[in-house]
Scaffold this motif. Structure first.
Motif, mmCIF file in Angstrom:
data_model
loop_
_atom_site.group_PDB
_atom_site.id
_atom_site.type_symbol
_atom_site.label_atom_id
_atom_site.label_comp_id
_atom_site.label_asym_id
_atom_site.label_seq_id
_atom_site.Cartn_x
_atom_site.Cartn_y
_atom_site.Cartn_z
ATOM 1 N N TYR A 14 0.778 -1.389 -0.085
ATOM 2 C CA TYR A 14 0.662 -0.100 0.209
ATOM 3 C C TYR A 14 0.552 1.266 -0.066
ATOM 4 O O TYR A 14 0.633 2.087 -0.497
ATOM 5 C CB TYR A 14 -0.943 -0.534 1.049
ATOM 6 C CG TYR A 14 -1.872 1.066 1.665
ATOM 7 C CD1 TYR A 14 -2.547 1.574 0.608
ATOM 8 C CD2 TYR A 14 -1.548 1.617 2.641
ATOM 9 C CE1 TYR A 14 -3.456 2.665 1.095
ATOM 10 C CE2 TYR A 14 -1.785 3.185 2.536
ATOM 11 C CZ TYR A 14 -3.140 4.064 1.747
ATOM 12 O OH TYR A 14 -3.152 4.712 1.818
ATOM 13 N N THR A 15 2.368 1.173 0.550
ATOM 14 C CA THR A 15 3.203 2.391 0.899
ATOM 15 C C THR A 15 3.669 3.252 -0.341
ATOM 16 O O THR A 15 3.386 3.830 -1.033
ATOM 17 C CB THR A 15 3.734 2.110 1.587
ATOM 18 O OG1 THR A 15 2.729 2.126 3.321
ATOM 19 C CG2 THR A 15 5.028 3.281 2.404
ATOM 20 N N LEU A 18 1.291 3.593 -2.712
ATOM 21 C CA LEU A 18 0.524 5.792 -2.690
ATOM 22 C C LEU A 18 1.611 6.422 -2.820
ATOM 23 O O LEU A 18 1.047 7.057 -3.511
ATOM 24 C CB LEU A 18 0.181 5.661 -1.290
ATOM 25 C CG LEU A 18 -0.172 7.112 -0.362
ATOM 26 C CD1 LEU A 18 -1.551 7.145 -0.951
ATOM 27 C CD2 LEU A 18 0.206 6.948 0.816
ATOM 28 N N GLY A 22 0.763 10.064 -5.480
ATOM 29 C CA GLY A 22 1.058 10.561 -5.034
ATOM 30 C C GLY A 22 2.009 11.917 -6.182
ATOM 31 O O GLY A 22 1.839 12.462 -5.945
ATOM 32 N N PHE A 163 2.684 10.357 5.770
ATOM 33 C CA PHE A 163 1.957 10.231 4.183
ATOM 34 C C PHE A 163 1.667 10.840 3.770
ATOM 35 O O PHE A 163 1.305 11.294 2.616
ATOM 36 C CB PHE A 163 0.803 8.235 4.174
ATOM 37 C CG PHE A 163 1.888 7.376 4.706
ATOM 38 C CD1 PHE A 163 3.011 6.960 4.754
ATOM 39 C CD2 PHE A 163 1.184 5.920 4.875
ATOM 40 C CE1 PHE A 163 3.777 6.117 4.173
ATOM 41 C CE2 PHE A 163 1.758 5.084 4.918
ATOM 42 C CZ PHE A 163 2.521 4.778 4.332
ATOM 43 N N THR A 167 1.576 13.180 0.346
ATOM 44 C CA THR A 167 0.981 13.331 -0.645
ATOM 45 C C THR A 167 0.143 14.384 -0.715
ATOM 46 O O THR A 167 -0.734 14.873 -1.833
ATOM 47 C CB THR A 167 -0.747 12.047 -0.577
ATOM 48 O OG1 THR A 167 -0.826 12.353 0.954
ATOM 49 C CG2 THR A 167 0.192 10.997 -0.405
ATOM 50 N N THR A 178 -4.943 9.983 -5.753
ATOM 51 C CA THR A 178 -4.573 8.775 -3.989
ATOM 52 C C THR A 178 -5.929 8.387 -3.811
ATOM 53 O O THR A 178 -5.899 7.810 -3.326
ATOM 54 C CB THR A 178 -3.683 9.972 -2.995
ATOM 55 O OG1 THR A 178 -4.081 10.822 -2.824
ATOM 56 C CG2 THR A 178 -2.532 10.143 -3.686
ATOM 57 N N LEU A 181 -7.254 5.538 -5.368
ATOM 58 C CA LEU A 181 -6.657 4.887 -4.545
ATOM 59 C C LEU A 181 -7.320 4.021 -3.228
ATOM 60 O O LEU A 181 -8.252 3.284 -3.170
ATOM 61 C CB LEU A 181 -5.227 4.802 -4.846
ATOM 62 C CG LEU A 181 -4.622 3.573 -3.673
ATOM 63 C CD1 LEU A 181 -4.159 3.021 -4.367
ATOM 64 C CD2 LEU A 181 -3.054 4.411 -3.062
ATOM 65 N N ASN A 182 -7.085 5.436 -3.208
ATOM 66 C CA ASN A 182 -8.212 4.818 -1.225
ATOM 67 C C ASN A 182 -9.454 5.091 -1.080
ATOM 68 O O ASN A 182 -9.791 4.011 -0.676
ATOM 69 C CB ASN A 182 -7.804 6.133 -0.781
ATOM 70 C CG ASN A 182 -6.438 6.045 -0.008
ATOM 71 O OD1 ASN A 182 -5.730 5.611 0.733
ATOM 72 N ND2 ASN A 182 -6.009 7.276 -0.208
ATOM 73 N N ALA A 339 -7.151 4.435 4.662
ATOM 74 C CA ALA A 339 -7.236 4.738 3.783
ATOM 75 C C ALA A 339 -8.011 6.076 3.817
ATOM 76 O O ALA A 339 -7.747 6.788 2.782
ATOM 77 C CB ALA A 339 -7.417 3.893 2.540
ATOM 78 N N SER A 343 -7.226 9.779 2.731
ATOM 79 C CA SER A 343 -8.283 10.415 1.763
ATOM 80 C C SER A 343 -8.343 11.765 2.332
ATOM 81 O O SER A 343 -8.917 12.785 1.461
ATOM 82 C CB SER A 343 -9.243 9.459 1.234
ATOM 83 O OG SER A 343 -9.740 9.418 2.050
#
Length: 483
Positions: A14-15, A18, A22, A163, A167, A178, A181-182, A339, A343
């Motif tokens: 996930y990192t 992301l 970003g 994070f 982003t 992002t 994705l989230n 997430a 977000s």
């Protein structure tokens, strides 16, 4: 595979994804308009993604689920229904607001009322309230990552800090990417969790039958023992009286209708048609997500009538996934909770930055600041606000849902009447807007500090005071000028 290794693997993937999403915003961001509103260029799909993801914060993912677990269906009336009523007002607002060439919501106050100081006051309030609200996201992330990676809460909130800062640095283009994705992860996570819960309780009908007989305390330090039938009662058998429930509309509902983060999404859409469809489609998607959270909350309470290991409603969802219905999919579900926090936090950091740099600093102090220097100033301020929120999240509020409703109440008390009154009432004046903003803001601060009546949301009398002030002062000055 060992649970901790599996969780770490999911988190690492996930990192990486992301961070990849970003970085895309940096290339597209060339000026202030790109940074704040993505050049007013967002299409329908990405607009729906970023609107929904920004809406669906830790207050929804953890606050709603934990509140349903504790209070039952009352949570629908307390928070979900007011949110949707607020969305209806946004639909009405959208085409009118887009007729103004603005980058921030407080800039509307300048263009409408020709008041730089009203714009500046709006910007400063955004800085303060969003700094306080980001604490919700940091706390939500910290709870989940502590559960996910079995690490200390303090170390966990440092991760979300990194994070979110990263982003946000690319502006709305990065945030929107992002968010795409989230929101996909959020949908998948809630769907999987709801299916797992329903499978364990043998369906919705049996779940409700069993929920009706629960008469335990949801966790040891919760103030009430749930009475039989309380989870299915609209007012939790008296634990959440009608006056408490319905006056929350003035916090959550009207606060959402005048909130800068949704106004920004309206402005960033490429057309009026896209902006209106964005809100409508997002509400449909969000309705399904909240149905999933209700199933998780009620079903989780059926499976675990009392959770001895937690102390707040916000810990319910992560605990259920990691302990009560653990499966190989639990890691993905827990990632979806993080997430939701990320977000919303990055969007709010971006808006908080605009409140200071654009609505206050550039507006009042340095109107001629160069573009590159201005963008760098935003990134510095994002770093500072993120750091302040991180520090404050070390001792966070106990209930994300209740706390969030109070923060949103500041917008209904101060922004709501000057915004909607300015757009829909021809006799509105600058003096009326400034007075309404000031009276509403002072009123809600007094009602929160003095705690006059805990049964009534402090935003309700503040909205009435703001509206009455706006009408009287505007009418006086309008008649004075037009004699």
């Amino acid at each position: 595979m060992n649970k901790n290794i599996l969780y770490l693997l999911y988190f690492t993937v996930y990192t990486i994804i992301l961070l990849f999403f970003g970085k895309g915003g940096f290339k597209k961001t060339n000026n202030t308009r790109d940074f704040f509103v993505a050049g007013n260029s967002l299409g329908l799909a990405i607009s729906v993604f970023t609107f929904s993801a920004t809406w669906f914060s830790a207050a929804s993912m953890q606050g709603v689920t934990g509140s349903v677990f504790s209070y039952g269906y009352n949570t629908v009336l307390y928070s979900i229904l007011p949110w949707f009523l607020g969305a209806i007002l946004l639909i009405i607002l959208a085409p009118k607001l887009r007729s103004y060439d603005i980058l921030t919501l407080p800039e509307f106050f300048y263009l409408k009322y020709k008041s730089k100081w009203l714009q500046a006051m709006g910007g400063i309030m955004i800085v303060i309230t969003f700094t306080l609200y980001i604490i919700i996201q940091v706390r939500g992330f910290g709870i989940v990552i502590s559960e996910l990676l079995n690490i200390n809460y303090m170390f966990a909130i440092i991760l979300v800090y990194i994070f979110v800062i990263y982003t946000t640095f690319g502006g709305l283009f990065s945030v929107a990417k992002t968010d795409g994705l989230n929101i996909i992860l959020i949908v998948i996570g809630i769907f999987l969790a709801a299916i797992l819960i329903l499978n364990e309780v043998n369906g919705i009908s049996i779940m409700h039958e069993r929920a009706a007989s629960i008469n335990t305390r949801p966790f040891p330090n919760f103030p009430h023992v749930t009475e039989k039938g309380g989870l299915l009662d609209p007012f939790a058998n008296g634990q959440m009286p009608p006056i408490v429930t319905f006056t929350s509309l003035f916090g959550w509902g009207l606060g959402l209708a005048s909130n800068p983060q949704y106004a920004t999404r309206i402005i960033s859409a490429k057309s009026n048609k896209v902006a209106i469809k964005m809100i409508c489609y997002s509400v449909v998607l969000l309705a399904f997500l909240y149905m999933g959270l209700i199933i998780i909350g009620i079903g989780g309470r059926v499976l675990e009538p009392t959770i001895e290991a937690i102390t707040t409603v916000d810990e319910v969802f992560p605990y259920l996934i990691n302990n009560v219905i653990y499966s190989p999919l639990s890691a993905l579900i827990l990632i979806s909770i993080t997430a939701a926090a990320i977000s919303t936090a990055n969007s709010q950091l971006l808006i908080a930055a605009s409140g200071f740099t654009y609505d206050f600093y550039k507006n009042i102090i340095n109107p001629s600041i160069k573009e590159e220097k201005f963008l760098n100033l935003n990134r510095v301020f994002i770093f500072l606000i993120g750091t302040v929120s991180l520090i404050m999240a070390i001792k966070p509020p106990e209930s994300l849902l209740v706390y969030g409703g109070y923060i949103w109440g500041f917008y209904s008390a101060s922004f709501l009447i000057p915004l909607y009154g300015g757009i829909f009432w021809k006799k509105s004046t600058k003096e009326g807007a400034i007075a309404a903003f000031s009276v509403g803001l002072i009123s809600i601060i007094i009602f929160i500090i003095k705690d006059f009546n805990t049964m009534i949301h402090p935003a309700m009398p503040s909205v009435f005071a703001s509206a009455l002030t706006f009408y009287i002062v505007s009418k006086y000055y309008y008649n004075k000028v037009n004699k």
